[in-house]
Scaffold this active site. Structure first.
Site, PDB file in Angstrom:
ATOM      1  N   TYR A 174       1.002  -1.273  -0.003  1.00 11.35           N
ATOM      2  CA  TYR A 174      -0.001  -0.095   0.093  1.00 11.35           C
ATOM      3  C   TYR A 174       0.843   1.216   0.112  1.00 11.35           C
ATOM      4  CZ  TYR A 174      -2.209   4.156   1.478  1.00 11.35           C
ATOM      5  OH  TYR A 174      -2.388   5.332   1.514  1.00 11.35           O
TER       6      TYR A 174
ATOM      7  N   HIS B 199      -3.175   0.653   6.483  1.00 10.48           N
ATOM      8  CA  HIS B 199      -4.395   0.631   5.640  1.00 10.48           C
ATOM      9  C   HIS B 199      -5.069  -0.543   5.794  1.00 10.48           C
ATOM     10  CE1 HIS B 199      -5.835   2.574   1.631  1.00 10.48           C
ATOM     11  NE2 HIS B 199      -5.432   3.707   2.082  1.00 10.48           N
TER      12      HIS B 199
HETATM   13  C1  CS2 Z   1      -4.466   7.320   2.741  1.00 13.89           C
HETATM   14  C2  CS2 Z   1      -5.496   7.897   1.958  1.00 13.89           C
HETATM   15  O1  CS2 Z   1      -3.418   9.257   3.053  1.00 13.89           O
HETATM   16  C3  CS2 Z   1      -3.820   8.368   3.690  1.00 13.89           C
HETATM   17  O2  CS2 Z   1      -3.577   8.222   4.913  1.00 13.89           O
HETATM   18  O3  CS2 Z   1      -4.981   6.371   3.760  1.00 13.89           O
HETATM   19  O4  CS2 Z   1      -4.860   8.519   0.969  1.00 13.89           O
HETATM   20  C4  CS2 Z   1      -6.525   6.965   1.284  1.00 13.89           C
HETATM   21  O5  CS2 Z   1      -5.532   5.789   0.587  1.00 13.89           O
HETATM   22  C5  CS2 Z   1      -7.076   7.489   0.299  1.00 13.89           C
HETATM   23  O6  CS2 Z   1      -8.024   8.671   0.805  1.00 13.89           O
HETATM   24  C6  CS2 Z   1      -8.273   6.535  -0.445  1.00 13.89           C
HETATM   25  O7  CS2 Z   1      -9.234   7.200  -1.098  1.00 13.89           O
HETATM   26 MG    MG Z   2      -4.207   6.559   5.595  1.00 12.25          MG
END
Ligand code: CS2
Ligand code: MG
Length: 408
Positions: A160, A217
């Site tokens: 991720y 995540h």
């Molecule tokens: C991520 C988000 O920035 C973060 O902490 O968890 O960018 C997430 O992946 C997105 O908002 C999903 O749309």
């Molecule tokens: Mg996040």
């Protein structure tokens, strides 16, 4: 005073921003953000079909009554689509109120508790060396805090928050591709084996002062999250984000029994009810809601006050998952909140984005400095907006090696 019209604009440079503009008979207009990342047309439709026809004719100063009217009047309450639509209206009405008062929004909350808000940037690398380079580049730019996401050797797709290809690492923003979701493969065991060593190596390389954040995540089960949190505890992370799927709030009890690592959750929440248990049981250290997703400024202010009763600090979710308008709204909350923690900040500042959302907010040395212009301190150029259309896109979908559907 009356609302005379309201318009929704969908689109933006590389992003389907959903911008609401509310016009009044006083010649003052307000801006709100309804960008529900990955499902943008839905809050736009909710606004156009159900809310704007009822909004026109109302007094824009009665923002609380208008919000309650739409929230309670919906009968089927909450949910990301409705709350993004309500949030945009609430934010736009606060913008109008502050413009009428001739003050930057933070003055209406209670003024400044600090000169600027510390932000954290996203450092990422398909491998550890690239990650270290990315972190060093952000430190060079003056950031005092970075989120660190590293590719995992042997993982079929990186991980991720990491670009597949090394050369894409520097500018990777976790976002989405076409409407057919990309399938990513996740391997929890590899992650549990590799990530603690990678984070330890980063800490050893950069020393104790750099604030390191890591976003799991939603990928771990409660026991795995407790094991991981215990293992990484000596690294001194600023926070461990979304270790487990956020909707299972009691899952964090197990982690809390095994580790003192600071926990941050909340970007997927869309109401105070989603975070109430986590905050009241003090299962988290930072609440990550976003003005756009959690129903607007008024609702987020209530969440901030509840969090403050339980030693929980703010760590608002950041753009580009929503727009510079919500970033501006959060900038005013950040500078006011007595229990401010940190603000997520991905550099939006492409010339196209700045042209679409002209703003007086600035970023200096890892600190976000809020505008002193009346209102939100951000504008929206309707002419520039004509350059952009909606382009359907979707987040990746994650599967385990055996095909089991997992959490993106
Ligand atoms: C991520 C988000 O920035 C973060 O902490 O968890 O960018 C997430 O992946 C997105 O908002 C999903 O749309
Ligand atoms: Mg996040």
């Amino acid at each position: 005073m009356k609302i005379t019209d309201a318009k929704v604009f969908v689109g933006g440079p590389g992003k389907n921003y959903v911008t609401l503009k509310i016009y009044t008979d006083a010649g003052v207009y307000g801006l709100g953000d309804a960008t529900l990342n990955n499902r943008e047309t839905l809050p736009a439709k909710y606004l156009e079909d159900y809310l704007i026809p009822v909004l026109v004719g109302r007094d824009p100063r009665n923002s609380e009554d208008i919000w309650q009217f739409f929230y309670r009047g919906a009968y089927f309450r909450r949910g990301p689509i409705a709350m993004a639509a309500f949030g945009a209206i609430d934010t736009a009405l606060w913008d109008i109120k502050a413009k009428l008062a001739g003050m930057p929004l933070y003055q209406l909350f209670g003024g400044k508790s600090r000169s600027g808000a510390m932000v954290y940037a996203h450092a990422t690398g398909a491998d550890l060396d690239t990650l270290v380079e990315s972190i060093a580049a952000h430190v060079e730019q003056g950031y005092k805090a970075v989120r660190v996401q590293c590719g995992i050797p042997g993982m079929p797709v990186s991980s991720y928050g990491v670009a597949d290809k090394r050369e894409d690492s520097k500018h990777y923003i976790t976002d989405f591709g076409g409407i057919q979701p990309k399938i990513e493969i996740w391997d929890t065991e590899r992650y549990l084996r590799y990530m603690p060593d990678a984070l330890t190596a980063v800490r050893e390389h950069f020393g104790p002062d750099l604030k390191l954040l890591h976003d799991v995540h939603h990928r771990l089960l409660p026991r795995e999250a407790a094991q991981f949190a215990k293992t990484v505890e000596p690294i001194g992370l600023y926070w461990l984000e979304d270790p487990t799927p956020a909707e299972d709030q009691s899952a964090l009890r197990y982690l809390r029994q095994h580790s003192t690592v600071p926990v941050a959750i909340g970007e997927v929440f869309n109401s105070v009810w989603d975070c109430k248990q986590l905050i009241e049981e003090e299962l988290i250290d930072f609440i990550r809601v976003a003005v756009t997703y959690a129903g607007g400024i008024t609702q987020v202010k209530r969440i901030v006050d509840l969090a403050g009763l339980h030693h929980v600090r703010t760590g608002f979710h950041g753009a580009p998952s929503h727009s510079p308008i919500s970033m501006a709204a959060q900038a005013h909350l950040n500078v006011w909140a007595p229990n401010f923690g940190i603000q997520e900040y991905l550099v939006l500042g492409t010339p196209e984005c700045d042209a679409l959302f002209p703003s007086d907010h600035t970023l200096e040395n890892g600190m976000f400095l809020v505008s002193d212009e009346p209102g939100l301190g951000v504008d929206f150029d309707e002419k520039q907006a004509q350059r952009y259309q909606y382009a359907a896109g979707s987040h990746p979908v994650v599967r385990l090696q055996d095909g089991t559907l997992w959490n993106y």
